[in-house]
Motif scaffolding. Structure first.
Motif, PDB file in Angstrom:
ATOM      1  N   GLU A 255       0.834  -1.207   0.000  1.00  0.00           N
ATOM      2  CA  GLU A 255       0.000   0.000   0.000  1.00  0.00           C
ATOM      3  C   GLU A 255       0.868   1.256   0.000  1.00  0.00           C
ATOM      4  O   GLU A 255       0.542   2.253  -0.660  1.00  0.00           O
ATOM      5  CB  GLU A 255      -0.929  -0.002   1.216  1.00  0.00           C
ATOM      6  CG  GLU A 255      -1.983  -1.086   1.214  1.00  0.00           C
ATOM      7  CD  GLU A 255      -3.054  -0.866   0.167  1.00  0.00           C
ATOM      8  OE1 GLU A 255      -3.182   0.273  -0.329  1.00  0.00           O
ATOM      9  OE2 GLU A 255      -3.762  -1.824  -0.165  1.00  0.00           O
ATOM     10  N   ILE A 256       1.968   1.220   0.737  1.00  0.00           N
ATOM     11  CA  ILE A 256       2.893   2.355   0.739  1.00  0.00           C
ATOM     12  C   ILE A 256       3.451   2.561  -0.658  1.00  0.00           C
ATOM     13  O   ILE A 256       3.518   3.692  -1.166  1.00  0.00           O
ATOM     14  CB  ILE A 256       4.024   2.120   1.750  1.00  0.00           C
ATOM     15  CG1 ILE A 256       3.473   2.104   3.180  1.00  0.00           C
ATOM     16  CG2 ILE A 256       5.104   3.194   1.612  1.00  0.00           C
ATOM     17  CD1 ILE A 256       4.483   1.692   4.229  1.00  0.00           C
ATOM     18  N   ALA A 257       3.841   1.457  -1.310  1.00  0.00           N
ATOM     19  CA  ALA A 257       4.434   1.554  -2.648  1.00  0.00           C
ATOM     20  C   ALA A 257       3.439   2.110  -3.658  1.00  0.00           C
ATOM     21  O   ALA A 257       3.741   3.060  -4.399  1.00  0.00           O
ATOM     22  CB  ALA A 257       4.925   0.174  -3.092  1.00  0.00           C
ATOM     23  N   GLY A 258       2.235   1.536  -3.699  1.00  0.00           N
ATOM     24  CA  GLY A 258       1.226   2.006  -4.649  1.00  0.00           C
ATOM     25  C   GLY A 258       0.756   3.413  -4.341  1.00  0.00           C
ATOM     26  O   GLY A 258       0.553   4.234  -5.249  1.00  0.00           O
ATOM     27  N   GLY A 259       0.607   3.726  -3.058  1.00  0.00           N
ATOM     28  CA  GLY A 259       0.155   5.062  -2.673  1.00  0.00           C
ATOM     29  C   GLY A 259       1.173   6.140  -2.975  1.00  0.00           C
ATOM     30  O   GLY A 259       0.820   7.241  -3.413  1.00  0.00           O
ATOM     31  N   ALA A 260       2.448   5.852  -2.749  1.00  0.00           N
ATOM     32  CA  ALA A 260       3.490   6.835  -3.051  1.00  0.00           C
ATOM     33  C   ALA A 260       3.553   7.110  -4.549  1.00  0.00           C
ATOM     34  O   ALA A 260       3.743   8.255  -4.981  1.00  0.00           O
ATOM     35  CB  ALA A 260       4.838   6.331  -2.536  1.00  0.00           C
ATOM     36  N   TYR A 261       3.390   6.065  -5.348  1.00  0.00           N
ATOM     37  CA  TYR A 261       3.386   6.238  -6.804  1.00  0.00           C
ATOM     38  C   TYR A 261       2.202   7.115  -7.220  1.00  0.00           C
ATOM     39  O   TYR A 261       2.338   8.018  -8.049  1.00  0.00           O
ATOM     40  CB  TYR A 261       3.300   4.877  -7.481  1.00  0.00           C
ATOM     41  CG  TYR A 261       3.470   4.916  -8.986  1.00  0.00           C
ATOM     42  CD1 TYR A 261       4.725   4.748  -9.573  1.00  0.00           C
ATOM     43  CD2 TYR A 261       2.382   5.110  -9.832  1.00  0.00           C
ATOM     44  CE1 TYR A 261       4.893   4.789 -10.953  1.00  0.00           C
ATOM     45  CE2 TYR A 261       2.532   5.155 -11.211  1.00  0.00           C
ATOM     46  CZ  TYR A 261       3.792   4.983 -11.764  1.00  0.00           C
ATOM     47  OH  TYR A 261       3.944   5.028 -13.133  1.00  0.00           O
ATOM     48  N   MET A 262       1.039   6.855  -6.641  1.00  0.00           N
ATOM     49  CA  MET A 262      -0.138   7.663  -6.966  1.00  0.00           C
ATOM     50  C   MET A 262       0.079   9.131  -6.619  1.00  0.00           C
ATOM     51  O   MET A 262      -0.276  10.026  -7.398  1.00  0.00           O
ATOM     52  CB  MET A 262      -1.353   7.133  -6.204  1.00  0.00           C
ATOM     53  CG  MET A 262      -2.668   7.861  -6.532  1.00  0.00           C
ATOM     54  SD  MET A 262      -2.900   9.445  -5.703  1.00  0.00           S
ATOM     55  CE  MET A 262      -3.260   8.905  -4.052  1.00  0.00           C
ATOM     56  N   LEU A 263       0.692   9.401  -5.471  1.00  0.00           N
ATOM     57  CA  LEU A 263       0.909  10.786  -5.054  1.00  0.00           C
ATOM     58  C   LEU A 263       1.827  11.524  -6.026  1.00  0.00           C
ATOM     59  O   LEU A 263       1.585  12.685  -6.365  1.00  0.00           O
ATOM     60  CB  LEU A 263       1.497  10.811  -3.640  1.00  0.00           C
ATOM     61  CG  LEU A 263       0.517  10.485  -2.507  1.00  0.00           C
ATOM     62  CD1 LEU A 263       1.257  10.265  -1.205  1.00  0.00           C
ATOM     63  CD2 LEU A 263      -0.525  11.587  -2.348  1.00  0.00           C
TER      64      LEU A 263
ATOM     65  N   ALA B 261      -7.031   8.183 -11.650  1.00  0.00           N
ATOM     66  CA  ALA B 261      -6.679   7.126 -12.606  1.00  0.00           C
ATOM     67  C   ALA B 261      -6.039   7.714 -13.861  1.00  0.00           C
ATOM     68  O   ALA B 261      -5.060   7.164 -14.393  1.00  0.00           O
ATOM     69  CB  ALA B 261      -7.922   6.314 -12.960  1.00  0.00           C
ATOM     70  N   CYS B 262      -6.570   8.825 -14.333  1.00  0.00           N
ATOM     71  CA  CYS B 262      -5.961   9.506 -15.491  1.00  0.00           C
ATOM     72  C   CYS B 262      -4.545   9.956 -15.164  1.00  0.00           C
ATOM     73  O   CYS B 262      -3.636   9.843 -16.000  1.00  0.00           O
ATOM     74  CB  CYS B 262      -6.812  10.708 -15.900  1.00  0.00           C
ATOM     75  SG  CYS B 262      -8.367  10.294 -16.709  1.00  0.00           S
ATOM     76  N   ALA B 263      -4.353  10.471 -13.963  1.00  0.00           N
ATOM     77  CA  ALA B 263      -3.026  10.937 -13.554  1.00  0.00           C
ATOM     78  C   ALA B 263      -2.025   9.782 -13.543  1.00  0.00           C
ATOM     79  O   ALA B 263      -0.885   9.926 -13.995  1.00  0.00           O
ATOM     80  CB  ALA B 263      -3.101  11.589 -12.176  1.00  0.00           C
TER      81      ALA B 263
END
Length: 818
Positions: free
Chosen positions: A421-429, A627-629
């Motif tokens: 979750e940290i990995a996916g969340g950091a990428y999203m940010l 999602a677009c980002a």
């Protein structure tokens, strides 16, 4: 049976007509033709009563006078009774700012060729140099433990460095001595500082977000710009902005602070001006500010500037040393940045201190809403992104260094559930930061920046909480070695400021989104209050287009659901990931637009008070933007396995949250039957499952502990100390060494496990390994160095009995050596 097929065919043809957005006349002709063809299969369609009904419906659609009489006029009367009146502050907020790609997504039919042409911002040579030099040098000067627990402020040397090197003038044009950085560059600077010190980051970001500088640049008179901007850029003046008060927090439009137009002596002359009385609190930089931006309600009871008494919210630039100003006290928000109250009693300012002069009297709320974009879209997301990236880098490293039961703790699947979750969340940010700052380069999208503020800070909260769980006592025990606790303490601050997150989610995102992004709603509401001749005709045109729009997005959502979006091809993106995921966004955009329209139709003005429903609609809209980002950012990076794994995980999380909000909305509609109908129409084969799998979790849980392209990208964006005695640097240096000797260290552990290296201490085991030819002297030295670093990473600070002096005593007793 043929009649049933004919009926279904009519439904599909109707959906296609609306989905293709045919003109009113062309659509009616096509529908009539399909109806008559259906009569070949069933007598129902050519029954005289059915044909009469068809003619009446088509006549109402085509003939303006009939439609106005039987549809638009009754609808206008009914809607006037249903819709609550719009306050002046609501109207000003809706008129302020711009819209961007979020409006396309709200339309239900995004123009993907438009999105494809959007290029994410990059750093100029001068901006990159500033990050690599001045920003890095500032970061090296910062010790957050010293700032937070001892000095309670930045050191005088740091403050002077910030002023001398232009950190307070990031947004100010070069002609006034500022750096004139792009929104993306501003975000990167704040983010890099935040990776080292939240106190320093807040101190830098406030003058560059909602404050006198931005207000002066956009609305100031030439004289005001010439006088103030150069002083602000050089740090000769330190600004703050007074907006919130004891009775006006998130509802800033309700500020009770007053300004009364009057004449009074100022610097030896009698001049026209304003007498201010105000009480502000929670104002960042207030205790040390030399000039205060101030929002207040202006009145002119003596008619000195016109016939109106109440002139609305206005803004002024007030020197902190004027008579009646009380400034200098501090709040204590749990962090050491300067924050405090400001009060003023009968503070007189000349008219020249009103920002923009008399021309902008009463336009303060519009000015503030437009300028909130920097804080919402740049500063707070920058803090959040830094928090996510530091969590990724440090927690991922620690999870590999720390071993339990003979393996790194990061290999336990329970830990991986949090670390993924940290990995996916950091990428999203990081992806979200890239898209939102690109939007800010084009304007001031108020809805998009509200989304950014809410979702960035909420995601930071989730990632930091996961980090605390993984680190356990190592993050709980305070001290100069702790690299996570002070970040954890700042999370509630980011959640609260620039509009509390609860209000932002439940009222602002969809409330403003519907009005700003819907193609017809705002104009319809304006037409409802129009009493002039031709108002009905104007409303009829808007209503007709609105109904066609609703039918169009409903039909599009139905058709895409019928095919499960399998045959949609969009000319957007340059990767296999884009090919798979953009059609999903396209489909859900239509579903969202239709659902929002039905919500507005069925609930009307009551939707404003149904905050739980409004919040879910805002979540859907936001996740489509996110999602677009993610896809835009993924395609902007060099292709790699890590890039794709992180992006796909983040996309699944985004769509999972989207589904949760959408289904929650359907289940909780007051008209439960309508929720069931909409879900069945849009998802006839069932709602797609976007939950991350155990393999997804294991994949990212492993990757966060290893060198990879995403880790390298995050490391480039933050400041990571190379000092092995620094709180962050000690973890970083140990991890770097481990990656270099990974093969040798695993071999050592294998030998140790097999009993080939008996001995009480690490030194004895390594010496034995060298004597047996298992390691060279150089390899043994490196392994010994790593073991010391590893152990040092595990230690937490201890203090004397009064918790004053650190007494960590890191030397291992011989009995505890490996």
């Amino acid at each position: 049976m043929t009649g049933l097929f004919a009926f279904l065919a009519i439904i599909i043809v109707t959906a296609v007509i609306f989905s293709l957005r045919l003109s009113r006349r062309s659509g009616c002709i096509a529908f009539a033709g399909a109806w008559l063809l259906a009569g070949l299969c069933s007598d129902f369609f050519v029954h005289p009563l059915a044909l009469l009904a068809l003619l009446l419906v088509l006549a109402v659609i085509i003939v303006d006078s009939l439609r106005i009489r039987f549809v638009s006029s009754p609808a206008m009367v009914a809607l006037k009774k249903m819709m609550p009146p719009m306050s002046s502050t609501e109207r000003e907020a809706l008129d302020a700012g711009t819209t961007w790609w979020e409006k396309d997504l709200f339309s239900g039919h995004p123009d993907w060729s438009k999105f494809e042409k959007i290029a994410l911002s990059t750093l100029s040579e001068s901006e990159q140099a500033f990050l690599d030099n001045e920003t890095a040098e500032l970061c090296a000067m910062l010790d957050e433990w010293q700032i937070h627990h001892h000095d309670k402020d930045l050191s005088p040397e740091v403050w002077q460095f910030i002023k001398d090197n232009g950190f307070l003038g990031l947004i100010i044009p070069k002609e006034y001595g500022g750096l004139e950085f792009t929104p993306y560059a501003q975000s990167r600077v704040v983010s890099k500082i935040a990776s080292r010190s939240a106190v320093a980051a807040v101190s830098v970001m406030v003058p560059n977000s909602l404050g006198p500088g931005e207000l002066l640049m956009k609305y100031g008179t030439a004289e005001q710009k010439d006088f103030w901007l150069a002083r602000l850029a050089k740090g000769e003046e330190l600004p703050c902005f007074g907006l919130t008060g004891p009775e006006a927090g998130s509802d800033a439009g309700a500020i009770p602070d007053t300004g009364v137009v009057c004449e009074q002596e100022f610097k030896g002359e009698k001049v026209l001006g304003v007498k201010l009385n105000f009480s502000k609190r929670w104002i960042t930089l207030a205790p040390i500010a030399t000039v205060v931006g101030l929002a207040f309600r202006l009145s002119d009871p003596d008619g000195l500037i016109g016939d109106e008494i109440e002139r609305g919210i206005s803004c002024a630039l007030v020197p902190a040393d004027l008579a009646g100003m009380e400034i200098g006290r501090r709040h204590y928000p749990g962090s050491a940045f300067m924050n405090g109250p400001i009060t003023g009693v009968d503070v007189f300012i000349p008219m020249s201190m009103l920002i923009g002069g008399q021309a902008y009297i009463g336009q303060g709320w519009m000015m503030l809403v437009e300028c909130l974009g920097a804080g919402r879209g740049i500063s707070l997301p920058a803090l959040s992104t830094a928090g996510g990236e530091m969590s990724y880098l440090l927690v991922g490293a620690f999870a590999r260094i720390r071993r339990q039961f003979g393996i790194p703790v990061g290999k336990f699947e329970g830990v991986q559930e949090a670390s993924a979750e940290i990995a996916g969340g950091a990428y999203m940010l990081e992806a979200y930061r890239a898209l939102v700052t690109r939007a800010l380069a084009d304007g001031a999208p108020s809805v998009l920046t509200a989304m950014a503020k809410y979702h960035a800070t909420e995601n930071m909260r989730v990632l930091v909480n996961h980090s605390m769980d993984i680190l356990g006592g190592r993050a709980i025990q305070m001290g100069p070695r702790n690299f996570m606790a002070l970040l954890y303490q700042t999370v509630p601050i980011a959640i609260t400021v620039e509009g509390a997150n609860i209000l932002t989610r439940s009222m602002i995102i969809f409330g403003q989104g519907a009005m700003r992004c819907h193609p017809y709603l705002a104009d319809e509401l304006e037409a409802l209050s129009d009493e002039s001749d031709g108002a009905v005709e104007r409303f009829d045109g808007l209503l007709s287009n609105h109904l066609a729009h609703t039918a169009g997005v409903f039909s599009r959502g139905f058709l895409l659901g019928l095919t499960a979006g399998k045959f949609t091809k969009l000319a957007c993106g340059n990767s296999e990931l884009s090919t798979r995921w953009y059609p999903k966004i396209d489909r859900y955009s239509a579903v969202f637009a239709a659902t929002a329209d039905f919500a507005l139709l069925l609930l009307g003005g009551d939707l404003k008070r149904r905050e739980l429903l409004s919040a879910r609609l805002g979540d859907i809209h936001s996740q489509l933007v996110i999602a677009c980002a993610i896809l835009k950012f993924h395609d902007h990076q060099a292709p790699s396995e890590a890039n794709t794994l992180h992006a796909e995980f983040a996309l699944k999380r985004s769509f999972s949250d989207l589904n949760k909000a959408l289904l929650g909305f359907y289940r909780n509609m007051p008209q439960r039957w309508m929720g069931r109908v909409l879900q069945t129409v849009f998802f006839p084969w069932g709602v797609p499952n976007f939950e991350v799998s155990d393999n997804d979790i294991r994949g990212l849980g492993e990757m966060i502990m290893k060198p990879n392209s995403v880790r390298s990208m995050f490391a480039e964006a933050v400041y990571m100390s190379a000092d092995d005695q620094d709180a962050q640097g000690r973890i970083h240096c140990a991890f770097q060494l481990l990656t270099e000797i990974d093969k040798d260290y695993n071999q050592f552990l294998e030998y140790e496990h097999r009993g080939r290296l008996p001995g009480e201490t690490m030194a004895e085991k390594l010496q034995l390994g060298v004597s047996q030819g298992l390691f060279s002297e150089e390899q043994a030295a490196r392994l010994a160095e790593y073991d010391e670093r590893r152990y040092d990473c595990l230690l937490t600070d201890a203090f004397d009995a009064q918790l004053n002096n650190v007494d960590v005593r890191p030397v291992r007793p011989k009995s505890l050596e490996r």
